[in-house]
Structures are given as C-alpha cells and as structure tokens.
Design a protein around this motif. Structure first.
Motif, PDB file in Angstrom:
ATOM      1  N   SER A  99       5.190  -0.347  -3.753  1.00 12.96           N
ATOM      2  CA  SER A  99       4.295   0.636  -4.296  1.00 12.96           C
ATOM      3  C   SER A  99       4.195   1.641  -2.952  1.00 12.96           C
ATOM      4  CB  SER A  99       3.210   0.350  -4.900  1.00 12.96           C
ATOM      5  OG  SER A  99       3.339  -0.527  -5.878  1.00 12.96           O
ATOM      6  N   VAL A 100       3.958   1.242  -1.930  1.00 10.85           N
ATOM      7  CA  VAL A 100       3.526   2.096  -0.708  1.00 10.85           C
ATOM      8  C   VAL A 100       4.638   1.703   0.354  1.00 10.85           C
ATOM      9  CG1 VAL A 100       1.894   2.572   1.035  1.00 10.85           C
ATOM     10  CG2 VAL A 100       0.996   1.729  -1.088  1.00 10.85           C
ATOM     11  N   ILE A 101       5.091   2.811   0.962  1.00 13.53           N
ATOM     12  CA  ILE A 101       6.301   2.692   1.827  1.00 13.53           C
ATOM     13  C   ILE A 101       5.833   3.455   3.129  1.00 13.53           C
ATOM     14  CG2 ILE A 101       8.436   3.374   2.516  1.00 13.53           C
ATOM     15  CD1 ILE A 101       9.190   3.304  -0.570  1.00 13.53           C
ATOM     16  N   LEU A 102       5.530   2.965   4.489  1.00 15.32           N
ATOM     17  CA  LEU A 102       5.172   3.702   5.636  1.00 15.32           C
ATOM     18  C   LEU A 102       6.343   3.289   6.675  1.00 15.32           C
ATOM     19  CD1 LEU A 102       2.151   1.668   4.423  1.00 15.32           C
ATOM     20  CD2 LEU A 102       1.423   3.096   6.346  1.00 15.32           C
TER      21      LEU A 102
ATOM     22  N   ARG B 257      -6.876  -2.324   0.083  1.00 14.17           N
ATOM     23  CA  ARG B 257      -7.882  -3.155  -0.681  1.00 14.17           C
ATOM     24  C   ARG B 257      -8.456  -2.138  -1.685  1.00 14.17           C
ATOM     25  NH1 ARG B 257      -8.892  -4.911   4.624  1.00 14.17           N
ATOM     26  NH2 ARG B 257      -7.951  -6.904   5.077  1.00 14.17           N
ATOM     27  N   LYS B 258      -8.325  -0.897  -1.441  1.00 15.53           N
ATOM     28  CA  LYS B 258      -9.083  -0.013  -2.511  1.00 15.53           C
ATOM     29  C   LYS B 258      -8.249   0.227  -3.278  1.00 15.53           C
ATOM     30  CE  LYS B 258     -11.577   1.783   1.657  1.00 15.53           C
ATOM     31  NZ  LYS B 258     -11.877   3.213   2.439  1.00 15.53           N
ATOM     32  N   LEU B 259      -7.021   0.011  -3.276  1.00 15.31           N
ATOM     33  CA  LEU B 259      -5.917   0.350  -4.370  1.00 15.31           C
ATOM     34  C   LEU B 259      -6.039  -0.739  -5.647  1.00 15.31           C
ATOM     35  CD1 LEU B 259      -2.825   1.114  -2.431  1.00 15.31           C
ATOM     36  CD2 LEU B 259      -4.215   2.669  -3.417  1.00 15.31           C
ATOM     37  N   LYS B 260      -5.274  -0.375  -6.670  1.00 14.66           N
ATOM     38  CA  LYS B 260      -5.327  -1.442  -7.736  1.00 14.66           C
ATOM     39  C   LYS B 260      -4.354  -2.489  -7.411  1.00 14.66           C
ATOM     40  CE  LYS B 260      -6.122   2.183 -11.274  1.00 14.66           C
ATOM     41  NZ  LYS B 260      -5.363   3.010 -12.462  1.00 14.66           N
TER      42      LYS B 260
END
Length: 854
Positions: A109-112, A144-147
């Motif tokens: 979901s997240v790409i860095l 940790r703040k993400l769903k």
C-alpha cells in the motif's frame, strides 16, 4: 572466552541506542511500550553488562537520542571480519555509471524510495547509521497510525559511499524489527553519486502504466553528509510530513504531490526535497539523472533569464542571487519534482508555520493542517524595500522573475509545448499579473516570454541578416582573382561595412568620405609621413540602413577608380546587420589562406551604457583606418597575425575601433562569424551562471552584453577570440594619443601636424590593460592581490580559458604572450598542461563561494 573489541562496541551501541529509543518513546509514544520492548531491553542490558565484566572497559558511547522507536544496529552479524574503514577518494560520478533497474510493482500500500549516503570514516559512518535508524523509526511510527490493510510497505533504497558499514542483511533486519510489514530492498550501490540516482529510479518506476495511480514517497538521509543541528531538525520535520497518513493518502485526490511546506517564491518546490507524489505526475517530468536532459535544460532556463535581465527586460528584485534560489548545482534536484506546470500541490504544515520552525525543531502535531496549495506567499527573507516598491508597480510585477516570468521560462525551457500551463491553472490566479500573462500564453504559447522580451527590447539583435537561406556564398570575380594572383605586390583587400542610420545620416556619410579618402591615397608611411599608393585597393562592401544614399558612395568609388575597385556584396535594410562583411571576409580567407585582409567600418563601436556616443567621429575613424592600412600593419611578421591601432586585453581581446588587418592563415581557423555569435551567446550564459555560483568573479568590470559578446556585440570579440591570436599595434604609446571625445565635425586629412600619426609598430599588449577611463589602477591592483580573485576573475585567464576551450577546444601555445601577461600565468599554464579543459575548475574551485548559509 575472548570477545573482540568490535563485538563489544557493537553491543554497547545497541544497548545505549535501545535505551535512548525507549526514553524518547516514553515522551512521544507511551502506548507503544509493549511488553516485548521491555523484555528486549532487559535481555540486551544483561548481555552488555556481562560483556563489560569480561573486558572491564570504561568507554562511553555518546549515541544521540532518537526521534522514534527503533534500533541503532540490527542483531545480524556477518561471518567474515570486515576490513578497516580507510578513506578512499571517490571517483567522479558519470551518467554512464547509473544502473537502470526493472522494479516490479510491489504488492504494498505504501511505496518508498530512500537515498542513503554513508561516509567512509568511522565517526561519519556511525552518525549516518543513527540517521538511518531514526528515519526508518519515523516511517515505522507512521505505519502504526494507518489502518491494518494499508500498512504493507515496500522500501527501495540506494546506498552511496561506504557499503561495508551497513550491509543489506543489517538493513533488512532493522526494517523487520521496526515494523513487521516494512520490507526493505537495496536496488543499487554507488561509490559516489547524488540524489539523482534514486530520483531516476522513481522516474523509471513511474513509467509503468500499471502504477499510474500509485503514490511514491521519496526520503533521503539528510544530515548524513553535513552533520548540523539544522539538518537534523529539518530531516525530522520533512520525514514526519511525507509519511503522515494525510500525505500518503491525501483527503483530496486532486493533490498529485504532498510535503511539509510547498513554496512558490523562488521555485514551485518542497524545500528539503522530501515528498509523496502520484506516479501519473512524476511520469510527466524530465529524467533527473545527473548530466542528463533535466540538468541541461534547467541550466539553460537560468541562462535565458540572466541574459534577459542583463538586457534589462526582466528583473529579480525580491531576492538575492543564490544558487539555491535558482536551482543550480546540487540544488537543481530540489527543484525537479515541482518543475512541471501540471503540479497540484498539497501540504501538511499550517500556513503560518514557517521554514524557521522546521530547522529549529519547533514543529509539533498541533502544527499539522493538511490543505491544497499554494497557500503561503513570502517564505524566505525578501528585500523589504523591493517588496514595497513592487506591490505598487504593476509593470514590475509583470517582469519579476520570482513571480510568473521565472516559472514560465522554466516550464517552457524544460518542457516546450508540454510546459504551457492550462488556462485554468492556479498559477495565473496565485501570482501577480497572472491575468496579463494568461492572455499572452494563450496567444503565444511556449514563446510568450520571448515575445514580450523581443517586443520591448530594441537594443538586442543579431549582427547578421535573418534570411540565412537567401544568402549567396562569397565569390571572387575573375578580374580580382587575376589582380591577386598576378600582381608582384598584392592588392590591399578590404572588407567594409557601411551603416547609414536615418537619424545620423550626415555623420555616417562624413565618416564614409573620410575613409575613402584614406584608401584612395595609398598606404601611410611613417618615415616620410606621407602616403604611398603602392597597392591597389579592392573594396568589398555591405551597406545597411538608409539605402537611398548608396548612389553617393557609388559616385565616390567611380571618382577614385584608378586606385580603388569597389564590389558591392549586399544591401541590408537594418542598420544593425553589421556582421555581414565579416562573414564574407571569413569566406575569402578560406579561399585565400595565403593572403592578408583588412576589415573596416564607418561606425565605431559604442560603449554599452554610455549615453554619449562617437559612432561616426571622422577624426578617430580616419586615424584607425590609416593605422590598419599603413605599411607597418601590412608588413608580414612571424610574431603577429592581427594588427590594429591600439590593442587591449581587457575587458576582452580587442582593437579600438574594431578595425584590423589580419593574416588569412589565422582567420581561417576562427569560427564562422555567425556560428561564433551563437557560441558567444552560449558562453555568456555559462559565464552568468558561473558568476551566480561564485565560480567566477567580476571585480574588474561588470557583466554587460558588450563585455560578454552577446548578440551584435560578438563582432567586436571575433578577431581576437582564438588561442593562437598574436596581436600587434602601431599607435603611439601615450596616456591618450586621441582625446576621449573629439567631436563629430568633418575635418580634412592633416598628417603633418597631428601627433596621432607617430606610428610605432610593436607586438602587443604593450600599454595599459584597458582603454583609458575603463579601469582604475587601484581596482586592478586590488584584484591581483588575492588568489581568490586572480583564479576566478572572468576578465583574466579564468574567463579566457573557459571561452578558448568552449569555442576552439584548446589552450594557447605554451610560448603565447598570455602566460606572461596575465596574473599567475605560469600556474595557469602548468594547470592547462596537466588538466586540459578542466583547468579552470581545478584551479578555481577551492575559492568558489555559492553564498548559501546552510
């Protein structure tokens, strides 16, 4: 049991870092202190205590407090002992060193993308690893703040510098320990490189249509190279912002790029260069790899503006000249992601949160307020007086680089027609004079700025006629060929440009008559102080401006036909097309390299910016004409290939009056005059950029179009432009052999009483550095006192060598006059022998000053 000092040090560092991390976590994230963390701390502490008992060491580990929960070093140990960290001089990065990767779209979901630099020295390496650990801890904290279903994260990184200090295994272990869904993969290693390698990886990744809707985050280990409190605070603020849920998944999908703060004043950019962007937007940018198309066009856009400013058509009054404001050098990459007009920015920090808050570490969660940008105006310290003036002056707003003109120049130069902003773009609403520029862009597209400049500037033009295709090549007529070939004493071949402006018609005709009188009388002889009509004169001429008076010239030629043969080469409607005669002169020398040739004009070059002009002063014109056609100048000599009245090396190699007699063997090696004008325009742009970067100085003279040889002024630079140039002159060496201003009335020739004709031939230079009144001795003495000026001064060897290599790809011969005449000539010559075309960079770079405070 024996334990190595290296192992003990690693274990101590681990325990101390965990302790610091827990301490910070107690302050910032109390809910994250799970039983697992406490157990890990206890186990690690016991292990380190046992190691201390074994070796009884009192060393202290001064780890810094970390911002987020994380480990300083992973618990992975390699089997082989690492070699000691020895300083190695890095090689220069070339574009060919970039290794393109095929990164498949990850199931995440997240790409860095992460750019990491680790220095070679152990202290710097340890600091860099602390930075990496802290920064990845921030990433993990944000996840940790993400769903739960949006936490899967793929991080791709390049490592630059010291690959032994932190292995791939250690990196993977660290990522896994920080967050179970954080997967880290190294995609490249470079001994030396810039951020461009990782930005290029992002660009390549986003070319895949399958990821068009994906968002990619870019972070870098800011402060791992320059270890300062400013960089530490700045990095923390930027990283927290770009991995914040509102940047990773913006509330408004119109936003195609997000960061801490979006700026518009000196560029559309996110200062510090960390951001999260849509791949569909990134795909539209230029490839950012170092030395590539983006670098070239970015520099070209700055050059274009600096030349427009030099001509007085655009301005930059709000901010000082700094490389970070213009996006040059290492700052160009900070401008890259915001360089396309289709940008729809959003930002995380509140409007009233400023840059100072970031670099002083005063950003808190209360300072977050996501919103579409732009929403901030003055973001850096502007000149207050200029701000006050420009707010009341609509024309100043219209021409201010740091408003719309600068952005339009960049967009058009970088992207051509693709860089034309939409008529509904936020840029036209946000910037002053936006509505006026919107109409101009609608009418002229990517040429809007160029059209404004050309319509408002009559001073800038080419020295050559515009219709290149209609020109005929120079041909020597049969009679002239016979005269040149058969004569025992060759004829005097003169190329003559006649300019007759409508507003100065009478003065121009006086000057013309004076020169024809000199040519028809013969060649001046200093011994007898009289003329000797030894050579027949073949006069090839071009005439520009008021063409109705061509009959006057034709009649004069007819009256003097026994000693003068006139051949018309062309009629030009514009009085400014005074380079055409040089073009024909060059063609003649290509055909007749064994001949000599003379160049004359009835117009004296005017000093740029000086209101009082003597363009058609008959006395001076007559004297210069007499000098270059005298027997002294016409005599062939081994140590001179161009002769004139007075030669001066400053501010550029030139003869007063721009009249000369030259060997065709020398002229044939010059650049064609038209090509030379284009090359000088480019060289002038390079000089302006170099000055902006602090790579060259202008202590002796300011940059002006004339001093740089821009446009029509290139004709004054042409004859002395080659590194093989060997000048000589004949004017008497006096403080002033002609008054600065002699008036414009016509006087008959009188050589018996005037001391101006006491010619004395000599190799040049042999007089002052520049014409009288141009340069004070005190200023020149001051410039020569410091190496920082001598090795950077554009009007000394630094600028000359830049041009010689750019134009002719060579330095002067080692026996040339230049090495003896210019300051530090011996050192420059040694440098040229050793470094070739890199000599200026090698010798001047220690003195560069880009003027950026951090």
């Amino acid at each position: 049991m024996r334990i190595s000092r290296r192992s003990v040090a690693r274990r101590r560092s681990l325990a101390n870092t965990i302790s610091n991390a827990l301490s910070r976590a107690r302050r910032d994230e109390p809910l994250l202190l799970s039983a697992g963390w406490l157990l890990l701390f206890v186990v690690a502490s016991i292990f380190v205590l046992s190691s201390n008992l074994l070796i009884r060491s009192n060393d202290q580990n001064k780890s810094r407090k970390l911002r987020s929960t994380g480990l300083t070093r992973p618990t992975v140990m390699t089997k082989q002992t690492r070699a000691p960290l020895l300083p190695v001089e890095p090689k220069q990065f070339n574009r060919e060193d970039f290794r393109r990767k095929n990164i498949s779209p990850p199931d995440a979901s997240v790409i860095l993308f992460y750019n990491i630099f680790i220095p070679d020295d152990s202290k710097g390496a340890n600091h860099a690893i602390e930075v990496i650990t802290e920064q990845l801890g921030q990433v993990a904290s944000s996840l940790r703040k993400l769903k739960n279903d949006t936490r899967s994260t793929a991080l791709f990184y390049n490592l630059i510098g010291n690959e032994r200090a932190f292995t791939q295994e250690e990196m993977k272990a660290l990522c896994g320990q920080l967050h179970s869904q954080l997967s880290c993969e190294q995609i490249g290693y470079y001994e030396t490189a810039s951020e461009s390698v990782t930005l290029q990886d992002i660009y390549d990744f986003c070319q895949n249509d399958d990821v068009a809707n994906a968002r990619v985050t870019y972070i870098h280990a800011k402060g791992s190279y320059h270890q300062t409190e400013v960089n530490t605070n700045w990095r923390r603020a930027l990283t927290d912002a770009v991995v914040h849920p509102d940047c990773l998944f913006p509330p408004d999908d119109r936003c195609n790029i997000c960061g801490a703060q979006f700026y518009t004043r000196f560029s559309t950019m996110y200062p510090g260069n960390m951001w999260t962007a849509k791949c569909s937007y990134v795909k539209r940018l230029l490839p950012p790899i170092e030395g590539g198309e983006y670098d070239q066009r970015k520099k070209e856009s700055v050059m274009k503006f600096l030349k427009y400013r030099l001509w007085g058509q655009l301005s930059s009054t709000l901010l000082e000249d700094r490389v970070d404001y213009f996006g040059l050098g290492r700052y160009r990459l900070e401008h890259w992601v915001g360089s396309h007009p289709s940008i729809q920015p959003c930002e995380l920090h509140k409007k009233d949160v400023n840059f100072e808050s970031m670099i002083t570490g005063n950003i808190t969660a209360a300072d977050y307020e996501w919103g579409m940008g732009p929403r901030r105006n003055e973001v850096v310290a502007e000149f207050p007086d200029a701000r006050e003036v420009i707010e009341k002056d609509e024309n100043a707003q219209f021409r201010e680089y740091f408003f719309l003109p600068g952005n339009l120049i960049k967009w058009f130069t970088l992207y051509g027609s693709e860089g034309v902003p939409s008529q509904s773009s936020w840029a036209f609403k946000f910037f002053p004079a936006g509505d006026k520029w919107r109409k101009l862009v609608r009418a002229n597209g990517e040429n809007a700025v160029d059209e404004v400049v050309m319509q408002s500037s009559h001073g800038f033009h080419s020295a050559y006629a515009s219709s290149n295709d209609e020109r005929e090549g120079f041909q020597i007529e049969h009679e002239d060929e016979k005269l040149i070939s058969d004569s025992i004493i060759p004829p005097l071949v003169v190329f003559y440009h006649i300019s007759i402006p409508r507003d100065k018609k009478l003065s121009a005709l006086y000057a013309l008559k004076s020169q024809l009188d000199v040519l028809s009388m013969g060649q001046y002889d200093i011994i007898s102080r009289s003329y000797d009509p030894q050579r027949h004169v073949i006069l090839y001429y071009t005439i520009a401006g008021n063409l109705t008076d061509i009959g006057f010239f034709t009649k004069m030629c007819q009256a003097k036909r026994e000693r003068l043969t006139c051949r018309k080469l062309g009629e030009l409607p514009s009085a400014g097309s005074y380079g055409e005669a040089l073009r024909h002169l060059y063609d003649f020398c290509l055909a007749k390299p064994s001949q000599s040739v003379t160049y004359l004009s009835n117009t004296l070059p005017a000093a740029y910016g000086v209101n009082r002009t003597e363009s058609f002063t008959p006395q001076k014109i007559r004297t210069y004409t007499t000098a270059v056609t005298s027997k002294m100048c016409l005599k062939e000599r081994e140590n001179c290939n161009v002769c004139g009245a007075e030669f001066y090396p400053l501010p550029f190699n030139h003869f007063l009056g721009n009249t000369f007699t030259a060997s065709c063997n020398y002229v044939k090696d010059l650049m064609p005059p038209e090509s030379f004008e284009k090359a000088m325009n480019s060289a002038a742009g390079d000089a302006l950029v170099s000055s902006l970067r602090g790579a060259v100085t202008t202590e002796l003279f300011p940059f002006t179009p004339q001093n740089l040889g821009l446009g029509q002024y290139s004709v004054e630079h042409w004859i002395g432009s080659h590194p093989d140039f060997e000048p000589c002159d004949v004017a008497p060496v006096r403080h002033s052999w002609l008054p600065l201003f002699t008036g414009g009335s016509y006087l008959a020739n009188d050589y018996t009483s005037s001391r101006a004709y006491d010619f004395m031939w000599s190799p040049a230079p042999r007089r002052s550095s520049a014409p009288v009144g141009y340069l004070s001795r005190m200023r020149e003495k001051k410039a020569m006192e410091t190496n920082g000026t001598v090795f950077r001064e554009y009007y000394y060897l630094a600028g000359n060598l830049i041009r010689w290599f750019k134009l002719y790809n060579k330095a002067p011969p080692w026996n040339s006059w230049v090495w003896q005449w210019y300051p530090k000539g011996d050192e420059w010559m040694i440098g040229a022998k050793k470094h070739g075309l890199d000599v200026v960079t090698k010798l001047s770079k220690p003195f560069w000053d880009e003027g950026v405070p951090f």
